[in-house]
Write a protein that holds these residues in place. Structure first.
Motif, PDB file in Angstrom:
ATOM      1  N   LEU A  23      20.719 -48.546  48.302  1.00 57.00           N
ATOM      2  CA  LEU A  23      20.708 -49.640  48.330  1.00 57.00           C
ATOM      3  C   LEU A  23      19.053 -50.015  48.907  1.00 57.00           C
ATOM      4  O   LEU A  23      18.053 -50.614  48.355  1.00 57.00           O
ATOM      5  CB  LEU A  23      21.468 -50.498  49.390  1.00 57.00           C
ATOM      6  N   ILE A  24      18.615 -49.422  50.026  1.00 54.23           N
ATOM      7  CA  ILE A  24      17.433 -49.584  50.594  1.00 54.23           C
ATOM      8  C   ILE A  24      16.302 -48.752  49.521  1.00 54.23           C
ATOM      9  O   ILE A  24      15.257 -49.329  49.511  1.00 54.23           O
ATOM     10  CB  ILE A  24      17.366 -49.009  51.793  1.00 54.23           C
ATOM     11  N   GLU A  25      16.740 -47.775  48.997  1.00 51.31           N
ATOM     12  CA  GLU A  25      15.643 -46.986  48.101  1.00 51.31           C
ATOM     13  C   GLU A  25      15.265 -47.954  47.192  1.00 51.31           C
ATOM     14  O   GLU A  25      13.825 -48.056  46.719  1.00 51.31           O
ATOM     15  CB  GLU A  25      16.378 -45.742  47.586  1.00 51.31           C
ATOM     16  N   ARG A  26      16.059 -48.815  46.543  1.00 49.53           N
ATOM     17  CA  ARG A  26      15.564 -49.674  45.147  1.00 49.53           C
ATOM     18  C   ARG A  26      15.104 -50.997  45.887  1.00 49.53           C
ATOM     19  O   ARG A  26      14.505 -51.871  45.083  1.00 49.53           O
ATOM     20  CB  ARG A  26      16.789 -49.428  44.305  1.00 49.53           C
ATOM     21  N   PHE A 401      25.100 -49.830  41.616  1.00 50.84           N
ATOM     22  CA  PHE A 401      25.052 -51.125  42.758  1.00 50.84           C
ATOM     23  C   PHE A 401      23.876 -51.625  43.172  1.00 50.84           C
ATOM     24  O   PHE A 401      23.677 -52.833  43.169  1.00 50.84           O
ATOM     25  CB  PHE A 401      26.062 -50.798  43.905  1.00 50.84           C
ATOM     26  N   SER A 402      23.039 -50.736  43.603  1.00 53.21           N
ATOM     27  CA  SER A 402      21.688 -50.881  43.979  1.00 53.21           C
ATOM     28  C   SER A 402      20.626 -51.592  42.961  1.00 53.21           C
ATOM     29  O   SER A 402      20.060 -52.471  43.104  1.00 53.21           O
ATOM     30  CB  SER A 402      20.933 -49.866  44.554  1.00 53.21           C
ATOM     31  N   LYS A 403      21.136 -51.091  41.257  1.00 48.99           N
ATOM     32  CA  LYS A 403      20.367 -51.471  40.405  1.00 48.99           C
ATOM     33  C   LYS A 403      20.724 -53.112  40.057  1.00 48.99           C
ATOM     34  O   LYS A 403      19.983 -53.828  39.498  1.00 48.99           O
ATOM     35  CB  LYS A 403      20.614 -50.650  39.172  1.00 48.99           C
ATOM     36  N   LEU A 404      22.080 -53.259  40.203  1.00 49.16           N
ATOM     37  CA  LEU A 404      22.637 -54.574  40.217  1.00 49.16           C
ATOM     38  C   LEU A 404      22.119 -55.598  40.755  1.00 49.16           C
ATOM     39  O   LEU A 404      21.345 -56.675  40.533  1.00 49.16           O
ATOM     40  CB  LEU A 404      24.026 -54.606  40.136  1.00 49.16           C
ATOM     41  N   VAL A 405      22.009 -55.075  42.367  1.00 45.74           N
ATOM     42  CA  VAL A 405      21.580 -56.076  43.274  1.00 45.74           C
ATOM     43  C   VAL A 405      19.902 -56.211  42.964  1.00 45.74           C
ATOM     44  O   VAL A 405      19.594 -57.509  42.710  1.00 45.74           O
ATOM     45  CB  VAL A 405      21.408 -55.350  44.777  1.00 45.74           C
TER      46      VAL A 405
END
Length: 499
Positions: A23-26, A401-405
């Motif tokens: 999450l934080i990476e992206r 998930f992180s891409k979706l956010v």
């Protein structure tokens, strides 16, 4: 109505910590909190504390692809895995976002604000946190209630009965007679570990399981790790292990008779001449109809060969004060009985989920790309593979998930969910393996469809390829509640849904 955080992550095990990292990476600077019901990091690797607990797949696929495993063993002990996760969380500051002792009890979606209200209990009090997204890294089984059959006359047994899921720290089995009921991965790990202190250990099984012995330290991987830099060697080790495990699974599916014969010959080489292999090591099913169990360094087979452990294949007739009567008429004397009889499947940690006041039954919804639920906004969950390491899929899930956010932020969307658009689709089990814990609770998990993107596959290579060419708007509905973006979001939602 604003949000306290943007993402709530449920669980501080492999899935939850990996989701926080991705999450934080992206999405640098995203406000998130990890709600962990236990007092320590680790999830499964903190819960299970029985002797000998270890990974039953390669640690090079179980560890994160971006955080190299530094121990020489490719089959890792439970304590080392938990320490790895603890160090990982501290290294990236994830541990500062964890609320320990926080047991999530509900998650309620409000379409007026496009937010989740997550309720949890901590220190005897009920708390709530509002967020835009919820990520469930809570695993697939019931942490509180393992599966234990109703054994006849169990109450008459005068000894100690324990379950590996709730192993007592003060259990003294030194010099005692121990019977372990079960033949799965837990029993195969536990039995040889108990022989170090127990007087006698018996593994009592109703039917045999396929067992294959592999070394804890793989010579080929060890050689690569000595030559290449750490990150490069970790990448090679991961793919070596993933492809090896995938190849074994494929061969078992394509050539079950040949693989059955090969596994039988392999077991024979580890046991004394004349040992009744076909009685204790010849399952009634084909290889990988149920999970193939790893015997690290042939610990179990060595213990059996040395006479430190015995395998008994029989049915339980009843218990008495001193042990177990079997249907064959044999009596097993026991001071301690361990019920390594399996798990109970449970979706989303058993947490009550509602959307605008209407309760959602996860088992009635299809799974989209193995991580979103049909018509449930802004909610992701993690479900690993049955035939490979958990982390292989959990990391793909965290990346999706992180891409979706990120995609939603860049377009001003405040909600997103997958939608079938009225199409009918045949369903199948998300986990189509014939294991006992799946047969008992076959419909406990959300449904898989039979065509992508609704098909939950058990193939990491295909999923990894699919992930590279993924279309984020496929079968998705996007929208928003922000006044300044309402018309644009409606248009975006309509165009996405029409594709």
């Amino acid at each position: 109505m604003g949000t306290e955080v943007e993402v709530v992550i449920v669980g501080a095990g492999i899935s939850g910590l990996g989701a926080a990292y991705r999450l934080i990476e992206r999405n640098p600077g995203k406000r998130y909190v990890v709600l962990e019901r236990r007092d320590r990091i680790g999830g499964t690797w903190d819960l299970f504390r029985y002797p000998g607990v270890r990974s039953d797949s390669s640690i090079f696929t179980l560890s994160y692809p971006y955080e190299p495993w530094t121990h020489p063993e490719g089959v890792a002990d439970g304590d080392d895995i938990r320490n790895y996760l603890t160090d990982f969380a501290a290294k990236y500051g994830i541990d500062r976002h964890i609320r320990f002792g926080a047991r999530v009890i509900s998650a309620d979606w409000d379409s007026r604000s496009d937010t989740w209200l997550v309720g949890y209990e901590q220190d005897g009090q009920t708390h709530q946190v509002r967020s835009r997204f919820v990520f469930f890294g809570s695993g697939y089984y019931n942490y509180d209630e393992p599966y234990v059959p109703e054994f006849p006359s169990l109450s008459s047994f005068a000894g100690t009965v324990v379950n590996p899921q709730h192993w007592p720290e003060d259990l003294d089995y030194a010099g005692k007679r121990v019977v372990v009921i079960g033949s799965g991965a837990t029993a195969i790990t536990l039995v040889p570990a108990l022989t170090d202190r127990a007087d006698k250990v018996v593994m009592l099984q109703r039917s045999p399981t396929y067992i294959f012995a592999l070394p804890r330290v793989n010579p080929a991987i060890d050689a690569v790790r000595r030559v290449l830099p750490r990150r490069a060697s970790h990448w090679v080790a991961k793919w070596y292990a993933a492809l090896f495990e995938g190849l074994v699974f494929l061969l078992c599916r394509l050539f079950p008779r040949a693989m059955r014969a090969m596994i039988r010959r392999h077991v024979i080489t580890k046991l004394p001449d004349g040992y009744p292999v076909d009685l204790h090591f010849k399952p009634r099913y084909n290889p990988w109809d149920q999970r193939l169990c790893l015997d690290a360094d042939a610990d179990l087979l060595s213990a059996v060969s040395a006479g430190r452990a015995e395998i008994v294949t029989d049915q339980i007739e009843r218990f008495d004060a001193t042990g177990i009567w079997l249907q064959s008429g044999r009596h097993l004397a026991a001071d301690v009985v361990v019920t390594a009889t399996g798990l109970r499947l449970q979706a989303l940690g058993g947490i009550r989920i509602t959307v605008d006041g209407v309760e959602v039954a996860p088992q009635d919804r299809f799974v989209y790309k193995a991580y979103l639920l049909e018509d449930v906004p802004n909610l992701a969950w993690c479900l690993g593979y049955t035939n490979a390491s958990w982390t292989l899929r959990s990391d793909l899930t965290a990346q999706k998930f992180s891409k979706l956010v990120s995609h939603m932020d860049s377009h001003g969307y405040t909600h997103a969910y997958p939608h079938l658009r009225g199409a009918t689709m045949r369903e199948k089990l998300s986990w189509d393996i014939n294991a006992g814990y799946v047969r008992r609770d076959a419909h406990a998990l959300p449904k898989s469809g039979t065509r992508r993107p609704w098909n939950v596959r058990q193939n990491y290579v295909f999923d990894a390829i699919d992930h590279r060419v993924d279309r984020i708007d496929e079968h998705m509905v996007f929208g928003g509640c922000r006044p300044d973006r309402t018309e644009a979001n409606r248009a975006g939602s309509a165009s996405s849904d029409a594709r």
